[in-house]
Structures are given as C-alpha cells and as structure tokens.
Design a protein around this motif. Structure first.
Motif, PDB file in Angstrom:
ATOM      1  N   GLN A  56       0.823  -1.206   0.000  1.00  0.00           N
ATOM      2  CA  GLN A  56       0.000   0.000   0.000  1.00  0.00           C
ATOM      3  C   GLN A  56       0.859   1.258   0.000  1.00  0.00           C
ATOM      4  OE1 GLN A  56      -2.759  -1.020   3.411  1.00  0.00           O
ATOM      5  NE2 GLN A  56      -4.093   0.411   2.276  1.00  0.00           N
ATOM      6  N   ILE A  57       1.897   1.200   0.817  1.00  0.00           N
ATOM      7  CA  ILE A  57       2.708   2.417   1.038  1.00  0.00           C
ATOM      8  C   ILE A  57       3.675   2.689  -0.122  1.00  0.00           C
ATOM      9  CG2 ILE A  57       4.488   3.401   2.538  1.00  0.00           C
ATOM     10  CD1 ILE A  57       3.117   1.805   4.852  1.00  0.00           C
ATOM     11  N   SER A  58       4.316   1.648  -0.636  1.00  0.00           N
ATOM     12  CA  SER A  58       5.348   1.847  -1.674  1.00  0.00           C
ATOM     13  C   SER A  58       4.832   2.611  -2.881  1.00  0.00           C
ATOM     14  CB  SER A  58       5.917   0.492  -2.110  1.00  0.00           C
ATOM     15  OG  SER A  58       6.768   0.002  -1.109  1.00  0.00           O
ATOM     16  N   PRO A  59       3.649   2.267  -3.441  1.00  0.00           N
ATOM     17  CA  PRO A  59       3.167   3.049  -4.594  1.00  0.00           C
ATOM     18  C   PRO A  59       2.968   4.520  -4.265  1.00  0.00           C
ATOM     19  CG  PRO A  59       1.945   0.997  -4.412  1.00  0.00           C
ATOM     20  CD  PRO A  59       2.770   1.137  -3.148  1.00  0.00           C
ATOM     21  N   LEU A  82       0.621   6.579  -7.453  1.00  0.00           N
ATOM     22  CA  LEU A  82      -0.821   6.633  -7.254  1.00  0.00           C
ATOM     23  C   LEU A  82      -1.416   7.819  -7.996  1.00  0.00           C
ATOM     24  CD1 LEU A  82      -1.146   5.857  -3.405  1.00  0.00           C
ATOM     25  CD2 LEU A  82      -1.400   4.273  -5.332  1.00  0.00           C
ATOM     26  N   SER A  83      -2.671   7.649  -8.411  1.00  0.00           N
ATOM     27  CA  SER A  83      -3.381   8.742  -9.058  1.00  0.00           C
ATOM     28  C   SER A  83      -3.866   9.720  -7.984  1.00  0.00           C
ATOM     29  CB  SER A  83      -4.563   8.206  -9.872  1.00  0.00           C
ATOM     30  OG  SER A  83      -5.499   7.571  -8.996  1.00  0.00           O
ATOM     31  N   GLY A  84      -4.509  10.769  -8.433  1.00  0.00           N
ATOM     32  CA  GLY A  84      -4.967  11.785  -7.500  1.00  0.00           C
ATOM     33  C   GLY A  84      -5.933  11.258  -6.464  1.00  0.00           C
ATOM     34  N   VAL A 130      -5.531  10.604  -2.344  1.00  0.00           N
ATOM     35  CA  VAL A 130      -6.402  11.170  -1.309  1.00  0.00           C
ATOM     36  C   VAL A 130      -6.944  10.066  -0.416  1.00  0.00           C
ATOM     37  CG1 VAL A 130      -8.591  12.384  -0.906  1.00  0.00           C
ATOM     38  CG2 VAL A 130      -7.039  13.162  -2.717  1.00  0.00           C
ATOM     39  N   GLU A 131      -7.308   8.982  -1.017  1.00  0.00           N
ATOM     40  CA  GLU A 131      -7.840   7.845  -0.270  1.00  0.00           C
ATOM     41  C   GLU A 131      -6.789   7.292   0.695  1.00  0.00           C
ATOM     42  OE1 GLU A 131     -10.701   5.184   0.948  1.00  0.00           O
ATOM     43  OE2 GLU A 131     -10.958   6.880  -0.434  1.00  0.00           O
TER      44      GLU A 131
END
Lengths: 308, 179
Positions: free
Chosen positions: A10-13, A19-21, A25-26
C-alpha cells in the motif's frame, strides 16, 4: 501474507509517486485513521530517506578526500599571481610608453622631414643640399682652403673660377682677403660635410670624392701667391712667374680683384679694377704695366664672373 | 573541461566530473558563505550540498541549463546558505531552555537501515540509489544497468526494496525484542 506486507504494497506506490490523484487522497485518509499504517509509513519513509542519506554520505566522503589548497596557500598563490600580473603590467606599461615615446619621436622627425609630400620625392642631391644647411657650420673656410689648392683640372667641368678681392692699402704684401668659389666648383665641398654623419653613406658610396678631386689637383695646380709692392717707381704694374704674382702700385687704395680661370688648357689670371679687366700673363718675369683688355667679347665673358 | 562535457560525464554517472567541479569552483563558491558570516566548514558543507543537488538534477535528466554551470551552482549555494541562515535565526529565536526532542527510536532505526544498505548487493544498491536519490526513470535505470526492459527494472527495484525492508525489519525487530 502478513498485514505488514500488505502495508508495504500500500505504502510503496504512494512513496514512489505511482498513485493517481484520487488514490492518493484515499491513502492519506487511511493514513490519518490507521495508526498501524502510519507507523509502517514512517518506517518506509525512513528506509528511503536512509538510502538517500547513504548516497549523500558516499559523495561527501569522496569530495572530502579531494585535496583543496589551504587558504593561506591560495592567498600566497594569489599574491604571487598578482605580483606576476603586476610585473607583466609594469613591463607592458614601460614597453607601451617606450613605444609611444619612440613613435612620437619618429612622428616628430617625420613631421619635420615631411612637411611637404613633395619632399618624399626629392633626389639625393636635394637631400644633401638640405642637410648641408644644418650640418655645415663654416663653409667659407672650407672654400678658402680649397680654392688655394685649385689648379687647372681635367674634369668634365671645363671651367673653375677663383676670385680674389684685395686692396692696395696693405703695406707690402696683400693676401687674398675674400675668395669666392663658383657654385659648380663648390658642390663637392658640400659632400665633405657628411664625413662625420654615420647615417649617411660615405663619399665613395655616393660617388662624390671631393678629397680625391682636391688631392689630385693639388699635384697639378700650384698655389698662386699674390703680393703688392709700393716702390714709388711703378704705379700700376705687375710680375707673374713661378706662380707668384707681384703687383706694384697703391691702386689709389681702391680694391682690386684677381680672377683666376682654370680649364684643361691651363690657368689664366685677370685683374679687375674699377670696372675694367687687365690681362696678367703667366710668364711675365719683367715688371710690366697692367694692360686693359679691350676685347669686348672677352670682357662680356668675364663680367658675369665678377658680378657673381 | 567544458560545461557540455561536464554535463555529459555526470549524466553517465562519472563521479570524476564532480571532483573536477569541486576543485574548480571551491574558492569561488565557499567565498559566498564565508563573506556572509559563515565559517569555512559551513561554506564547505554548503558547497558540497550544492554540488550534490546539481548532481541529482543532472542525473534525473530533468535539468535544462540556461546558464553556465558555475552560475547555476552559485545560485544553489546562495539559496542553501539563506535557508541555513533562516534555520539559525529560528533556532536562536526559540527559548533556549526548551529541551530538544530527540526521536531516538528513528535515529537508531536509521543506523540499522544504513547497515542493511551496506549488506545489499551492488545491483540493488545502484537500483535504489538511482531511483530514490538520483530520481532516474525506470527506463533510464534499465538502460544504465543493462536490463532487458523497463518492467524488468521495475521488478528488480521492487525486490531490492522488499529485501532491504525485510533486512531492516529483521534487525530492527531483533534489537526491539532485546529491549
């Protein structure tokens, strides 16, 4: 699969900017609400930060091992460089100054020497004549010596004229008081003035050897000695032999002139007195009266010489 | 070396080009700090930091240099020193008796991470450095390290990061357990 591994995925991307915008935010919302995720996030951040710091430390270690001259050395080096630069500036200034001074000198000389463009085209003779005015201090003395040594010569110039002016006011003997050489015979004398000029060619180089001319003629032309005698018996007479001219009489204290003409045939003397010419024979051993020249043609030829 | 040659060398990862720059502009750049109430050591640190920033910019391939290299590094030095002066003024403005909070846990963890980076292989070390420090794209990393394609580089990078993570976690957990 453990929860930590899930956190890693989850954290690495997010940390790698993949990650996209909306995903970003999520994730940030989850990060605020999940302490475990937040702790794992900090762990991942520290790993990446350490990778960066590790590389920075590597590069800094490398740079620290590069030898840099000490400040003092740099200052002394700079001072040395300044000294060298200063020396160069001084030398160049002196050189420039010298050059400019030399240029000024040259320009001054050029200005004097080339006041008129026509002078560039002057002939060698013109230059000689020009220099003579500045360089020859007492030309009359030279003329006087030369004229006494003058004898008939075998030159292209057929005629030389020597002129003596005298008066009978002297007691017994009258030496020539003033001798004037005509321009043609004077020219070689001008060259003699260049003998001391290193910047000019020698006489021989110029093809003008006045000394040789004189020396040659001295052998052939004997000096004429003129003496004036007042004996009370002869009032207007003369003798002329062995290159000696004896004049008798007081001439009423009026100046007379002895005119000497030299050409290939020999030497001829005339006496000029009160507007008239008198013949002087070369072998007149006996005292004889001075005879006026009546030939008008000869008179007319001699007159210009006297006037000059 | 001309500016173009320096840029080309650095973009290839040639550290000797950085050495050249460091020596060439040392006095010029450190003078900025020294003449603005900085010490010799501060000047040196700022200059080295500026050079590292310049290195990163060139290696990332995103630098469009519109001036001389010296001018660019000069501006970096100036900005870094201004930031440092700001930081100093902030510290001096704070109450001196306030205890400085030290995250000893994070400091200890960083030491362990550095130790683990040393234990990584050369390829993993380069991949992680190229990606996280130099900011190189995966395609450039693939090209630089001779991988088949970008995907291969991405996979390699994932595995290296995972390996470091596990390595650090194992050591960190062990020390944590010892406490």
């Amino acid at each position: 699969m453990s929860p930590k591994i899930n956190f890693f995925d989850q954290i690495s991307p997010f940390l790698d900017g993949q990650l996209s915008g909306t995903e970003k935010v999520e994730f940030e919302k989850q990060l605020q609400n999940d302490p475990l995720l937040k702790g794992e996030f900090q762990f991942q951040q520290d790993v990446i930060s350490s990778v960066k710091d590790y590389r920075i430390a590597q590069l800094k270690t490398r740079l620290n091992n590069i030898p840099i001259p000490a400040p003092n050395t740099m200052v002394s080096t700079n001072l040395a460089a300044l000294k060298i630069a200063g020396s160069l500036l001084l030398i160049s200034a002196i050189g420039t100054g010298g050059y400019l001074y030399y240029q000024n000198q040259v320009n001054t000389q050029s200005t004097v020497g080339t006041t008129s463009p026509n002078q560039i085209e002057l002939s060698e003779e013109d230059l000689i004549g020009h220099t003579m005015i500045e360089e020859l201090p007492t030309p009359p003395q030279i003329y006087a010596e030369d004229i006494e040594n003058t004898e008939p010569q075998e030159q292209d110039e057929p005629l030389t004229v020597k002129r003596e002016i005298s008066t009978s006011s002297s007691t017994k003997t009258s030496q020539p008081q003033n001798i004037v050489r005509e321009p043609r015979s004077v020219q070689p004398t001008i060259i003699e003035g260049f003998q001391d000029e290193e910047s000019f060619p020698s006489e021989d180089e110029l093809g003008l050897s006045f000394k040789t001319f004189d020396e040659k003629n001295n052998k052939e032309i004997a000096q004429v000695e003129v003496s004036n005698t007042i004996d009370g018996k002869h009032s207007f007479h003369y003798q002329h032999y062995n290159n000696k001219l004896f004049l008798y009489g007081d001439f009423n204290n009026i100046p007379y002139e002895i005119l000497e003409l030299n050409n290939a045939k020999g030497r001829k003397l005339y006496l000029f007195y009160q507007g008239e010419f008198y013949d002087i024979k070369s072998d007149q051993e006996e005292i004889a009266p001075l005879v006026e020249i009546k030939d008008r043609k000869l008179f007319n030829q001699l007159s210009p010489l006297i006037e000059n | 070396m001309k500016d173009g040659e320096i840029l080309a060398a650095i973009s290839k990862g040639e550290e000797s080009a950085l050495d050249y720059l460091y020596k060439k502009y040392y006095r010029m750049m450190t003078k900025i700090v020294i003449s603005n109430s900085g010490s010799e050591q501060e000047a040196k640190d700022i200059y080295q930091d500026a050079l590292i920033v310049f290195w990163q910019k060139v290696m990332s391939g995103n630098l469009v240099l519109t001036s001389k290299i010296s001018t660019y590094i000069y501006s970096i030095c100036l900005n870094l020193w201004r930031k440092e002066l700001d930081r100093k003024s902030r510290i001096s403005g704070e109450e001196k008796d306030t205890p400085v909070y030290m995250d000893f846990e994070r400091e200890e963890r960083k030491k362990i991470i550095n130790q683990c980076i040393n234990e990584l292989g050369d390829t993993c070390n380069k991949i992680l450095t190229y990606f996280y420090f130099d900011g190189m794209s995966m395609s450039d990393i693939a090209e630089r390290l001779g991988f088949a394609n970008t995907d291969t580089a991405k996979t390699k990078k994932y595995k290296c990061k995972k390996r470091l993570d596990n390595l650090v976690r194992s050591k960190y957990s062990a020390s944590d357990f010892l406490d």
